[in-house]
Design a protein around this motif. Structure first.
Motif, PDB file in Angstrom:
ATOM      1  N   ALA A 172     -44.098 -50.500  44.099  1.00  0.00           N
ATOM      2  CA  ALA A 172     -44.517 -49.117  43.869  1.00  0.00           C
ATOM      3  C   ALA A 172     -46.006 -49.055  43.531  1.00  0.00           C
ATOM      4  CB  ALA A 172     -43.687 -48.508  42.734  1.00  0.00           C
ATOM      5  N   ALA A 216     -38.306 -48.469  43.809  1.00  0.00           N
ATOM      6  CA  ALA A 216     -38.831 -48.806  45.134  1.00  0.00           C
ATOM      7  C   ALA A 216     -38.728 -47.641  46.104  1.00  0.00           C
ATOM      8  CB  ALA A 216     -38.105 -50.028  45.686  1.00  0.00           C
ATOM      9  N   LYS A 217     -38.050 -46.569  45.712  1.00  0.00           N
ATOM     10  CA  LYS A 217     -37.869 -45.436  46.626  1.00  0.00           C
ATOM     11  C   LYS A 217     -39.183 -44.655  46.728  1.00  0.00           C
ATOM     12  CE  LYS A 217     -33.868 -42.833  47.820  1.00  0.00           C
ATOM     13  NZ  LYS A 217     -32.609 -42.248  47.427  1.00  0.00           N
ATOM     14  N   LYS A 218     -39.461 -44.206  47.913  1.00  0.00           N
ATOM     15  CA  LYS A 218     -40.715 -43.438  48.105  1.00  0.00           C
ATOM     16  C   LYS A 218     -40.638 -42.109  47.383  1.00  0.00           C
ATOM     17  CE  LYS A 218     -43.285 -44.911  52.096  1.00  0.00           C
ATOM     18  NZ  LYS A 218     -42.463 -45.615  53.100  1.00  0.00           N
ATOM     19  N   LYS A 219     -39.576 -41.360  47.679  1.00  0.00           N
ATOM     20  CA  LYS A 219     -39.398 -40.062  47.025  1.00  0.00           C
ATOM     21  C   LYS A 219     -37.977 -39.953  46.543  1.00  0.00           C
ATOM     22  CE  LYS A 219     -42.551 -36.723  48.966  1.00  0.00           C
ATOM     23  NZ  LYS A 219     -42.700 -36.228  50.323  1.00  0.00           N
ATOM     24  N   LEU A 220     -37.795 -39.446  45.337  1.00  0.00           N
ATOM     25  CA  LEU A 220     -36.433 -39.318  44.837  1.00  0.00           C
ATOM     26  C   LEU A 220     -35.796 -38.036  45.330  1.00  0.00           C
ATOM     27  CD1 LEU A 220     -36.449 -40.616  41.182  1.00  0.00           C
ATOM     28  CD2 LEU A 220     -35.138 -41.464  43.112  1.00  0.00           C
ATOM     29  N   VAL A 270     -33.657 -49.752  42.771  1.00  0.00           N
ATOM     30  CA  VAL A 270     -33.558 -48.747  43.841  1.00  0.00           C
ATOM     31  C   VAL A 270     -34.450 -47.551  43.526  1.00  0.00           C
ATOM     32  CG1 VAL A 270     -32.016 -47.116  44.944  1.00  0.00           C
ATOM     33  CG2 VAL A 270     -31.266 -49.449  44.570  1.00  0.00           C
ATOM     34  N   VAL A 271     -34.392 -47.096  42.266  1.00  0.00           N
ATOM     35  CA  VAL A 271     -35.179 -45.910  41.891  1.00  0.00           C
ATOM     36  C   VAL A 271     -36.668 -46.188  42.001  1.00  0.00           C
ATOM     37  CG1 VAL A 271     -35.792 -44.427  39.954  1.00  0.00           C
ATOM     38  CG2 VAL A 271     -33.410 -44.912  40.432  1.00  0.00           C
ATOM     39  N   ARG A 288     -48.098 -49.610  46.554  1.00  0.00           N
ATOM     40  CA  ARG A 288     -48.085 -48.450  47.443  1.00  0.00           C
ATOM     41  C   ARG A 288     -49.097 -47.410  46.961  1.00  0.00           C
ATOM     42  NH1 ARG A 288     -42.497 -46.684  47.420  1.00  0.00           N
ATOM     43  NH2 ARG A 288     -41.943 -48.331  48.870  1.00  0.00           N
ATOM     44  N   SER A 324     -39.894 -54.475  42.101  1.00  0.00           N
ATOM     45  CA  SER A 324     -39.934 -53.123  42.673  1.00  0.00           C
ATOM     46  C   SER A 324     -41.067 -52.311  42.057  1.00  0.00           C
ATOM     47  CB  SER A 324     -38.591 -52.423  42.498  1.00  0.00           C
ATOM     48  OG  SER A 324     -38.241 -52.379  41.151  1.00  0.00           O
TER      49      SER A 324
END
Lengths: 100, 166
Positions: free
Chosen positions: A82, B162-166, B159-160, A85, A78
């Protein structure tokens, strides 16, 4: 029975290959795979010692190492997503913001 | 016989490990990594660690490597990112090696299933699911429970991250 030393030599060679990969490779995914290689070499040494001592402790240790490897793969991949990206590249030479 | 299988298997493991870091195409690297893991699983069987060998194939060569492949395909890398590739032009040789690996696996599994094997110094349940499970739930119960915490942390972390925006 194959002597313990032979297994340790094989584990050492695989570990060294993994270490060279971490140092030399520029693609972040290859670096990550080299880390997996090193973990596996450690596993092989654990099982060899376990067989030699006739104790099952090494097997449990390998079980733990596999859990750690799975967790590490999930978090690490992950991080790679990131990174990709933000930088749009898998080359670690372009990730030099915190490089001295 | 045992030594011959050991040498062949470890040769496969080492050559595949070398190819992992020599290949530029990450997908080829993942495939060679799977080869190394399967070869190591054979070594595990030879060391009478049947349960760990099966875990190696299912968890490592199966689950973790699929995760790698999944991410590589998700990243959508361009061809020029890889640089030059080392081409293996020996397809028949590759097939022959795969066959050797398969036959070795079968031979080793066969040999380790025979109860009257050398390992007389070992208990009957050495390396089996029963043996490892008993150790895991008695002597090593506390570290085993701690791995669940580790997995929770890994799930949350993934999860945190890979998330685009928290």
């Amino acid at each position: 029975m194959v002597p313990l030393e032979y297994y340790l030599v094989v584990a050492g060679i695989i570990f060294t290959i993994g270490m060279i990969g971490v140092i030399v490779a520029r693609n972040i995914i290859i670096i990550f795979m080299s880390i997996e290689l090193m973990l596996n070499a450690a596993n092989l040494a654990m099982i060899a010692f376990s067989r030699n001592l006739g104790s099952m402790g090494g097997h449990v240790m390998v079980f733990m190492i596999m859990t750690v490897a799975a967790a590490e793969a999930a978090v690490g991949l992950s991080i790679i997503i990131a990174l990709f990206r933000n930088r749009d590249s898998a080359n670690i030479d372009e990730v030099n913001l915190m490089k001295w | 016989m045992e030594l011959a299988i050991f040498i062949l298997t470890s040769l496969v493991a080492i050559v595949a490990a070398l190819l992992v870091i020599l290949q530029r195409n990450p997908i080829a690297s993942v495939m060679y990594l799977v080869t190394t893991f399967v070869a190591q699983a054979i070594l595990f069987i030879q060391l009478r660690a049947a349960f760990i060998a099966i875990l190696q194939v299912i968890v490592y060569a199966g689950a973790i490597m699929v995760l790698f492949l999944f991410v590589i395909m998700l990243l959508n890398l361009r061809r020029e990112d890889f640089g030059k590739d080392i081409k293996l032009r020996f397809k028949p040789l590759a097939i022959a090696f795969a066959m050797v690996l398969l036959i070795e696996t079968l031979v080793v599994i066969n040999a380790s299933l025979v109860p009257a094997q050398p390992g007389a110094d070992l208990s009957a349940t050495f390396g089996s699911v029963q043996g490892v499970g008993k150790e895991l739930f008695t002597t090593y119960l506390y570290p085993f429970e701690l791995t669940s915490v580790l997995l929770i942390v890994a799930i949350l972390g993934a999860v945190v991250m890979a998330k685009k925006k928290l």
